[in-house]
Design a protein around this motif. Structure first.
Motif, PDB file in Angstrom:
ATOM      1  N   GLY A 157       0.802  -1.211   0.000  1.00 34.44           N
ATOM      2  CA  GLY A 157       0.000   0.000   0.000  1.00 34.44           C
ATOM      3  C   GLY A 157       0.836   1.262   0.000  1.00 34.44           C
ATOM      4  O   GLY A 157       0.464   2.277  -0.607  1.00 34.44           O
ATOM      5  N   ALA A 158       1.995   1.223   0.681  1.00 34.88           N
ATOM      6  CA  ALA A 158       2.891   2.382   0.712  1.00 34.88           C
ATOM      7  C   ALA A 158       3.413   2.702  -0.693  1.00 34.88           C
ATOM      8  O   ALA A 158       3.490   3.877  -1.088  1.00 34.88           O
ATOM      9  CB  ALA A 158       4.052   2.125   1.662  1.00 34.88           C
ATOM     10  N   LEU A 159       3.736   1.655  -1.443  1.00 38.58           N
ATOM     11  CA  LEU A 159       4.198   1.864  -2.818  1.00 38.58           C
ATOM     12  C   LEU A 159       3.083   2.450  -3.682  1.00 38.58           C
ATOM     13  O   LEU A 159       3.304   3.367  -4.471  1.00 38.58           O
ATOM     14  CB  LEU A 159       4.682   0.537  -3.415  1.00 38.58           C
ATOM     15  N   LEU A 160       1.886   1.913  -3.502  1.00 45.64           N
ATOM     16  CA  LEU A 160       0.748   2.411  -4.264  1.00 45.64           C
ATOM     17  C   LEU A 160       0.447   3.860  -3.911  1.00 45.64           C
ATOM     18  O   LEU A 160       0.172   4.684  -4.793  1.00 45.64           O
ATOM     19  CB  LEU A 160      -0.479   1.533  -3.986  1.00 45.64           C
ATOM     20  N   PHE A 161       0.498   4.181  -2.621  1.00 47.66           N
ATOM     21  CA  PHE A 161       0.249   5.562  -2.188  1.00 47.66           C
ATOM     22  C   PHE A 161       1.284   6.497  -2.796  1.00 47.66           C
ATOM     23  O   PHE A 161       0.942   7.591  -3.263  1.00 47.66           O
ATOM     24  CB  PHE A 161       0.297   5.641  -0.668  1.00 47.66           C
ATOM     25  N   ASP A 162       2.542   6.079  -2.783  1.00 45.55           N
ATOM     26  CA  ASP A 162       3.618   6.913  -3.329  1.00 45.55           C
ATOM     27  C   ASP A 162       3.390   7.193  -4.815  1.00 45.55           C
ATOM     28  O   ASP A 162       3.653   8.296  -5.305  1.00 45.55           O
ATOM     29  CB  ASP A 162       4.957   6.226  -3.111  1.00 45.55           C
ATOM     30  N   GLN A 163       2.888   6.187  -5.534  1.00 43.14           N
ATOM     31  CA  GLN A 163       2.681   6.333  -6.975  1.00 43.14           C
ATOM     32  C   GLN A 163       1.442   7.155  -7.309  1.00 43.14           C
ATOM     33  O   GLN A 163       1.453   7.936  -8.268  1.00 43.14           O
ATOM     34  CB  GLN A 163       2.547   4.944  -7.618  1.00 43.14           C
ATOM     35  N   SER A 164       0.366   6.982  -6.531  1.00 39.07           N
ATOM     36  CA  SER A 164      -0.925   7.522  -6.947  1.00 39.07           C
ATOM     37  C   SER A 164      -1.498   8.620  -6.061  1.00 39.07           C
ATOM     38  O   SER A 164      -2.403   9.348  -6.496  1.00 39.07           O
ATOM     39  CB  SER A 164      -1.961   6.378  -7.025  1.00 39.07           C
ATOM     40  N   CYS A 165      -1.003   8.737  -4.816  1.00 41.01           N
ATOM     41  CA  CYS A 165      -1.667   9.626  -3.857  1.00 41.01           C
ATOM     42  C   CYS A 165      -0.752  10.706  -3.264  1.00 41.01           C
ATOM     43  O   CYS A 165      -1.243  11.718  -2.760  1.00 41.01           O
ATOM     44  CB  CYS A 165      -2.263   8.818  -2.697  1.00 41.01           C
TER      45      CYS A 165
END
Length: 235
Positions: A157-165
């Motif tokens: 989730g941290a990677l996804l947040f960094d990419q999208s949020c």
């Protein structure tokens, strides 16, 4: 559809899992079948055997919605993650279904409770005890397996947040960037902006049908939503 149900319930303040309360219905009926079956066997009272059979029929009927709600809770709260207690609960539910069907068939064939039928009742009781044990493991038991899964999801989730949020939200403060800062999000009473209660269902709804100017993430797979939720809970 599943998230719509949880969102509707969250809107009226109900944020608990759905299946535990209805689970008591088939469990109680299985216990009743065992008690009445034992009494019929010892006292040789066909009427008690009929009551045991009726309990089994009702338990079979009640098991189906219980399994459905359990599946919904699994998808909503654990994003379909195959934890060991959940695997054992699913296997036990399948075994219980088979045993109840056998008990109904045998009950129609014989008027009185025979030892073979009573053995099925005993196996049904053992199965619901197994279901209860692993259900307790999910809530009160060892957390190592769950924690390991949650840590893995949080990293994803941290990677996804960094990419999208991360271009719109801070994670280390509540100050506004483009959107509100998300530090301590799940420790707050209300979501910033919409003012809805901070629940998994409401965060999911915010991602799919955002409040005000936030872009929609309606196409985000459920597994990734679960990972993002796991990360937000660590802030």
């Amino acid at each position: 559809m599943i998230e719509f149900v949880y969102q509707a319930l969250a809107d009226i303040g109900y944020t608990h899992p759905l299946h535990p309360s209805i689970t008591h219905v088939p469990v109680g009926l299985v216990i009743g079948a065992f008690v009445f079956g034992l009494a019929a066997l010892l006292l040789r009272r066909p009427a008690l055997g009929q009551t045991a059979r009726h309990c089994v029929i009702l338990a079979l009927i009640a098991l189906l919605p219980t399994v459905l709600l359990g599946y919904m809770d699994w998808q909503h709260r654990f994003a379909g993650t195959w934890l060991f207690p959940i695997t054992m609960k699913l296997i036990s539910a399948g075994v219980l279904l088979i045993l109840l069907v056998i008990a109904v068939i045998l009950g129609r064939r014989y008027q009185n409770v025979r030892m073979s039928i009573f053995v099925i009742y005993v196996l049904c009781l053992a199965t619901v005890l197994t279901l209860g044990y692993f259900g307790g493991e999910l809530i009160y038991g060892k957390k190592a397996a769950v924690s390991g899964v949650e840590e893995g999801l949080a990293r994803e989730g941290a990677l996804l947040f960094d990419q999208s949020c991360s271009m719109c939200h801070y994670t280390d403060t509540t100050e506004t960037k483009i959107g509100p800062g998300l530090k301590g999000l799940f420790k707050r009473g209300r979501l910033p902006g919409s003012g809805r209660p901070v629940t998994e269902a409401n965060v999911r709804n915010q991602l799919k049908t955002p409040f005000e100017n936030m872009p929609s993430f309606a196409d985000l797979p459920e597994v990734k939503v679960g990972a993002l939720l796991a990360f937000l809970k660590t802030l």
